[in-house]
Design an enzyme around this catalytic site. Sequence first.
Site, PDB file in Angstrom:
ATOM      1  N   GLU A   1       9.659   2.131  10.829  1.00  0.00           N
ATOM      2  CA  GLU A   1      10.622   3.231  10.671  1.00  0.00           C
ATOM      3  C   GLU A   1       9.816   4.510  10.801  1.00  0.00           C
ATOM      4  OE1 GLU A   1      13.736   3.444  10.691  1.00  0.00           O
ATOM      5  OE2 GLU A   1      14.246   1.331  10.404  1.00  0.00           O
TER       6      GLU A   1
ATOM      7  N   LYS B   1       0.843  -1.198   0.000  1.00  0.00           N
ATOM      8  CA  LYS B   1       0.000   0.000   0.000  1.00  0.00           C
ATOM      9  C   LYS B   1       0.877   1.247   0.000  1.00  0.00           C
ATOM     10  CE  LYS B   1      -1.742   2.890   2.931  1.00  0.00           C
ATOM     11  NZ  LYS B   1      -1.913   4.063   2.054  1.00  0.00           N
TER      12      LYS B   1
ATOM     13  N   GLU C   1       9.342  16.243  15.400  1.00  0.00           N
ATOM     14  CA  GLU C   1       9.709  16.241  13.994  1.00  0.00           C
ATOM     15  C   GLU C   1       8.778  17.176  13.218  1.00  0.00           C
ATOM     16  OE1 GLU C   1       9.147  12.648  11.593  1.00  0.00           O
ATOM     17  OE2 GLU C   1      11.225  12.919  10.953  1.00  0.00           O
TER      18      GLU C   1
HETATM   19  P1  ADP Z   1       2.826  10.643   6.643  1.00  0.00           P
HETATM   20  O1  ADP Z   1       1.525  10.905   5.934  1.00  0.00           O
HETATM   21  O2  ADP Z   1       3.325  11.790   7.416  1.00  0.00           O
HETATM   22  O3  ADP Z   1       3.847   9.973   5.775  1.00  0.00           O
HETATM   23  P2  ADP Z   1       1.473   8.526   8.047  1.00  0.00           P
HETATM   24  O4  ADP Z   1       2.026   7.734   9.159  1.00  0.00           O
HETATM   25  O5  ADP Z   1       0.151   9.154   8.225  1.00  0.00           O
HETATM   26  O6  ADP Z   1       2.591   9.571   7.750  1.00  0.00           O
HETATM   27  O7  ADP Z   1       1.384   7.653   6.733  1.00  0.00           O
HETATM   28  C1  ADP Z   1       2.328   6.670   6.361  1.00  0.00           C
HETATM   29  C2  ADP Z   1       1.607   5.518   5.685  1.00  0.00           C
HETATM   30  O8  ADP Z   1       0.752   4.887   6.666  1.00  0.00           O
HETATM   31  C3  ADP Z   1       0.683   5.943   4.543  1.00  0.00           C
HETATM   32  O9  ADP Z   1       0.721   4.970   3.525  1.00  0.00           O
HETATM   33  C4  ADP Z   1      -0.680   5.981   5.221  1.00  0.00           C
HETATM   34  O10 ADP Z   1      -1.742   5.800   4.322  1.00  0.00           O
HETATM   35  C5  ADP Z   1      -0.559   4.809   6.165  1.00  0.00           C
HETATM   36  N1  ADP Z   1      -1.513   4.847   7.293  1.00  0.00           N
HETATM   37  C6  ADP Z   1      -2.046   5.929   7.886  1.00  0.00           C
HETATM   38  N2  ADP Z   1      -2.887   5.571   8.871  1.00  0.00           N
HETATM   39  C7  ADP Z   1      -2.886   4.212   8.916  1.00  0.00           C
HETATM   40  C8  ADP Z   1      -3.559   3.221   9.731  1.00  0.00           C
HETATM   41  N3  ADP Z   1      -4.394   3.555  10.689  1.00  0.00           N
HETATM   42  N4  ADP Z   1      -3.294   1.922   9.481  1.00  0.00           N
HETATM   43  C9  ADP Z   1      -2.435   1.547   8.507  1.00  0.00           C
HETATM   44  N5  ADP Z   1      -1.791   2.425   7.720  1.00  0.00           N
HETATM   45  C10 ADP Z   1      -1.999   3.737   7.904  1.00  0.00           C
END
Ligand code: ADP
Length: 478
Positions: free
Chosen positions: A247, A172, A380
């Site tokens: 990470e 994803k 951050e």
């Molecule tokens: P950023 O948008 O700052 O990179 P995020 O941690 O929100 O940080 O997003 C990193 C990845 O995690 C993206 O692919 C996002 O769609 C996914 N993500 C966000 N929320 C969830 C969740 N509850 N469960 C699984 N994946 C998630």
Amino acid sequence: MSVRLNYVAGAFVDSTGRLEDVNPSDTREVVDTFAVADKALTDQAVEAAASAFPAWSRTSPETRADILDTVGNEILARKAELGALLSREEGKILAEGIGEVVRAGRLFKFFAGEALRLSGEKGASVRPGVDVEITREPEGVVGLITPWNFPIAIPAWKIAPALAYGNTVVFKPAEIVPACGWAIADMLARAGIPEGVFNLVVGPGSVVGQALVESSKVRAVSFTGSVATGRRIGAACFESGKKVQLEMGGKNPLVVLDDADLPTAVEVAVNGAYFSTGQRCTASSRLLVQSGIHDRFVAAVTERLKALKVGHALAPDTQMGPVVSAEQLKQDMDYMRIGSEEGAHLAFGGEVLEREAPGHYLAPALFTEATNAMRISREEIFGPVACVIRVADYEEALAIANDTPFGLSAGICTTSLKHATHFKRNAAAGMVMVNLATAGVDYHVPFGGRKGSSYGPREQGSYAREFYTTVKTAYTLA
Ligand code: ADP
């Protein structure tokens, strides 16, 4: 209008939702439109990966190596085109976009070789007549969840080892930059990846990501992203008994000692803090500068920032592209307000810039007179914002460098072998840089951090096998 589809069970499949990948350099431009997967399609992808696993885990390593090598070669051959695509969807300048694409190609080729290098151990048992063998086996279905700041390199450094070691994948990408992830799916499909071995599902983290984390058929999840999301995913994986690798953020210190070579220190600081618009988890966001060089360093960095050309990622003279999104720009602006309210001095930049095209342009910002207790020094920001903290000596610099909830990368600029050696040994970080920017790493050696930055085994290099394989100890009565 053509729509990029999800890749599930060996076919590109449509779904009802649509998502637009918008260019942050020019928000009038839609880079591509994507079909949005829902929970049902994500579950189908997991089913397909689970069905494909037994056969894929037993393929010849040569078959896996050949597919990864083919993809690596195609990525390298298309570096200019894919680099431009990356820069259009993420906003980093073209040279950085192409650089990241080359890195992704190299990662695929490195892990093509790793597929063939995986070996085990054989030893004597403490019991007479018994043989002991220690081997590594793939985990099963792995869920890969990636962020927007490296749209092709991070997917590559998760997908390539996962497949090399015999796992099947549901990937994803970050929903605001799915184009490079889609390009990988397209290349794997054409390289002959068997049905169900690799699946791409595009959509929101709260739906698609969560479905992966909750699925009982996903054995392991590798995530790169924010601390808050990472912690939630880690807890959910623990609850459901999955292996997990996280990470997350960084608040990386760069120490500049009085004996540093000034031009080197300025280059290292400007590169580390502002290249890729500061949107790197390894960015040098805390500059810990000794008092004797402090004023000269601040003056020289400010001069360098004044000359830094901020603009459209594809314009040939641009040195810093836009911030990735309106949401991220707001976060950067909020932190700059917080920094000023906390008493730090905004020595340069920080204003929203108007350019010919409507984009999320921000002048690189430098705070001085910051303390390590301020929120801008502890949290951050993930933008082109750095703060200078004045330190009296090396000992104070080291103490402040390590006084952070994070521990990804730490750097020092010095001409003293004694201090460089001491810093390498005592910096509480997964990666240490001497006279080099905290960001910018090789692709064939381990990447990862300590404390709040990372959880689980390292990524990249041969160390990647720790996460993507599980160890078996077999005893045989000879
Ligand atoms: P950023 O948008 O700052 O990179 P995020 O941690 O929100 O940080 O997003 C990193 C990845 O995690 C993206 O692919 C996002 O769609 C996914 N993500 C966000 N929320 C969830 C969740 N509850 N469960 C699984 N994946 C998630």
